[in-house]
Design a protein around this motif. Structure first.
Motif, mmCIF file in Angstrom:
data_model
loop_
_atom_site.group_PDB
_atom_site.id
_atom_site.type_symbol
_atom_site.label_atom_id
_atom_site.label_comp_id
_atom_site.label_asym_id
_atom_site.label_seq_id
_atom_site.Cartn_x
_atom_site.Cartn_y
_atom_site.Cartn_z
ATOM 1 N N ALA A 9 -29.477 49.344 31.692
ATOM 2 C CA ALA A 9 -28.866 48.213 31.457
ATOM 3 C C ALA A 9 -27.501 48.294 32.076
ATOM 4 N N ILE A 10 -26.887 47.160 32.422
ATOM 5 C CA ILE A 10 -25.692 46.968 32.984
ATOM 6 C C ILE A 10 -24.827 45.843 32.220
ATOM 7 N N ALA A 11 -23.935 46.585 31.407
ATOM 8 C CA ALA A 11 -23.135 45.214 30.606
ATOM 9 C C ALA A 11 -21.799 44.940 31.496
ATOM 10 N N PHE A 12 -21.353 43.590 31.461
ATOM 11 C CA PHE A 12 -20.081 43.180 31.909
ATOM 12 C C PHE A 12 -19.048 42.898 31.001
ATOM 13 N N ASP A 13 -17.899 42.981 31.375
ATOM 14 C CA ASP A 13 -16.784 42.205 30.667
ATOM 15 C C ASP A 13 -16.823 41.045 31.666
ATOM 16 N N PHE A 14 -16.070 39.882 31.186
ATOM 17 C CA PHE A 14 -16.139 38.489 31.816
ATOM 18 C C PHE A 14 -14.524 38.178 32.503
ATOM 19 N N TRP A 15 -13.599 38.328 31.901
ATOM 20 C CA TRP A 15 -12.144 37.959 32.488
ATOM 21 C C TRP A 15 -11.751 39.278 33.235
ATOM 22 N N GLY A 16 -11.224 39.004 34.494
ATOM 23 C CA GLY A 16 -10.843 40.028 35.277
ATOM 24 C C GLY A 16 -11.904 40.738 35.908
ATOM 25 N N ALA A 104 -26.201 42.484 30.640
ATOM 26 C CA ALA A 104 -25.585 41.991 29.408
ATOM 27 C C ALA A 104 -24.102 41.610 29.730
ATOM 28 N N LEU A 105 -23.662 40.752 28.813
ATOM 29 C CA LEU A 105 -22.433 40.215 28.797
ATOM 30 C C LEU A 105 -21.693 40.741 27.710
ATOM 31 N N LEU A 106 -20.683 41.518 27.750
ATOM 32 C CA LEU A 106 -19.801 41.959 26.400
ATOM 33 C C LEU A 106 -18.331 41.430 26.680
ATOM 34 N N THR A 107 -17.666 40.502 25.914
ATOM 35 C CA THR A 107 -16.560 40.048 26.270
ATOM 36 C C THR A 107 -15.795 39.670 25.140
ATOM 37 N N ASN A 108 -14.477 39.855 25.213
ATOM 38 C CA ASN A 108 -13.739 39.046 24.229
ATOM 39 C C ASN A 108 -13.229 37.581 24.731
ATOM 40 N N ASN A 109 -13.894 36.602 24.026
ATOM 41 C CA ASN A 109 -13.865 35.211 24.462
ATOM 42 C C ASN A 109 -13.798 34.301 23.187
ATOM 43 N N LEU A 161 -24.685 51.276 31.027
ATOM 44 C CA LEU A 161 -23.211 51.191 31.735
ATOM 45 C C LEU A 161 -22.619 49.975 31.337
ATOM 46 N N PHE A 162 -21.168 50.029 31.055
ATOM 47 C CA PHE A 162 -20.321 49.145 30.655
ATOM 48 C C PHE A 162 -19.356 48.982 31.816
ATOM 49 N N VAL A 163 -19.150 47.901 32.437
ATOM 50 C CA VAL A 163 -17.972 47.481 33.638
ATOM 51 C C VAL A 163 -16.896 46.704 32.934
ATOM 52 N N ASP A 164 -15.876 47.281 33.067
ATOM 53 C CA ASP A 164 -14.625 46.483 32.577
ATOM 54 C C ASP A 164 -13.553 46.548 33.380
ATOM 55 N N ASP A 165 -12.747 45.698 33.537
ATOM 56 C CA ASP A 165 -11.540 45.703 34.353
ATOM 57 C C ASP A 165 -10.167 46.549 33.667
ATOM 58 N N ASP A 166 -10.359 46.674 32.373
ATOM 59 C CA ASP A 166 -9.645 47.032 31.552
ATOM 60 C C ASP A 166 -9.704 48.488 30.838
ATOM 61 N N PRO A 167 -9.102 49.383 31.619
ATOM 62 C CA PRO A 167 -9.522 50.955 31.210
ATOM 63 C C PRO A 167 -9.344 51.132 29.543
ATOM 64 N N THR A 168 -8.607 50.520 29.128
ATOM 65 C CA THR A 168 -8.222 50.783 27.380
ATOM 66 C C THR A 168 -9.418 50.116 26.491
ATOM 67 N N LYS A 169 -10.111 49.524 27.053
ATOM 68 C CA LYS A 169 -11.609 49.235 26.395
ATOM 69 C C LYS A 169 -12.544 50.146 26.724
ATOM 70 N N LEU A 170 -12.385 50.933 27.715
ATOM 71 C CA LEU A 170 -13.587 51.845 27.857
ATOM 72 C C LEU A 170 -13.770 52.930 26.744
ATOM 73 N N SER A 171 -12.516 53.523 26.765
ATOM 74 C CA SER A 171 -12.684 54.773 25.618
ATOM 75 C C SER A 171 -13.668 54.503 24.379
ATOM 76 N N SER A 172 -13.456 53.538 23.853
ATOM 77 C CA SER A 172 -14.063 52.990 22.483
ATOM 78 C C SER A 172 -15.762 53.067 22.936
ATOM 79 N N ALA A 173 -15.964 52.473 24.096
ATOM 80 C CA ALA A 173 -17.584 52.316 24.227
ATOM 81 C C ALA A 173 -18.047 53.814 24.801
ATOM 82 N N GLU A 174 -17.216 54.560 25.567
ATOM 83 C CA GLU A 174 -17.640 55.880 25.726
ATOM 84 C C GLU A 174 -17.729 56.780 24.478
#
Length: 196
Positions: A9-16, A104-109, A161-174
């Motif tokens: 599965a591949i999850a994506f952030d939205f903004w950015g 998947a979509l995983l976003t603060n929105n 796999l989670f794709v986000d433009d903001d690296p600060t949001k990735l460590s918690s996913a990892e």
């Protein structure tokens, strides 16, 4: 890419990622030469409340108006979908990825922004599941939002796999065991195409 060979599965952030975030409120403030710098902490708290569905967009603009000492006109400065404002290259790639992976979509929105930028252009059809802060009551990088993603996808964390433009949001996913990728436009699009 060997690192991503076992993903399902591949999850994506939205903004950015799918769209740039350009709230009209900031255009209005720029027009009036008003800087939000010294109020950024207060405004960020309101953004969090808005993303968690605790206030509406109207209330958000009213509260910002109080903080900044001027009236931001509502609904004139609401977020409204504009054609050609979406990342069309990535949308094409995700359509191809859907043939092989869960998406998947995983976003603060917040609700209003989603109605304009996700549901109006029917972008929600790209995803098998959506984990949106205003619906689940948590925002990235809270670990609970990633746990919800894992549960909804019904996969092992290392298969996501989670794709986000903001690296600060990735460590918690990892920390949850999810594999991550920083979105950097064309460079990342090319990497994602290689997964198709």
């Amino acid at each position: 890419m060997a690192n991503f060979k076992n993903i399902k599965a591949i999850a994506f952030d939205f903004w950015g990622v799918f769209a740039e975030i350009k709230p009209p409120m900031y255009e209005y403030l720029k027009k009036h030469n008003i800087s939000t710098e010294k109020y950024s902490e207060e405004i960020h708290k309101l953004i969090i409340k808005h993303d968690l569905n605790k206030i509406t967009e109207k209330q958000f603009l009213q509260e910002c108006s109080k903080i900044l000492g001027l009236k931001i006109p509502y609904p004139k400065y609401c977020y409204t979908y504009k054609r050609n404002s979406l990342n069309k290259d990535l949308i094409k790639i995700v359509k191809k990825l859907k043939e092989k992976y869960k998406t998947a979509l995983l976003t603060n929105n917040n609700k209003e922004y989603c109605e304009e930028y996700l549901f109006k252009p029917k972008l929600d059809k790209l995803f098998d599941i959506m984990v949106i802060s205003y619906l689940v009551g948590y925002r990235k990088p809270n670990s609970k939002i990633y746990q919800i993603l894992i549960k909804k996808l019904n996969l092992k964390p290392e298969e996501i796999l989670f794709v986000d433009d903001d690296p600060t949001k990735l460590s918690s996913a990892e920390a949850q065991g999810i594999k991550t990728l920083v979105y950097k436009g064309k460079e990342t699009n090319k990497m994602l195409m290689n997964l198709c």
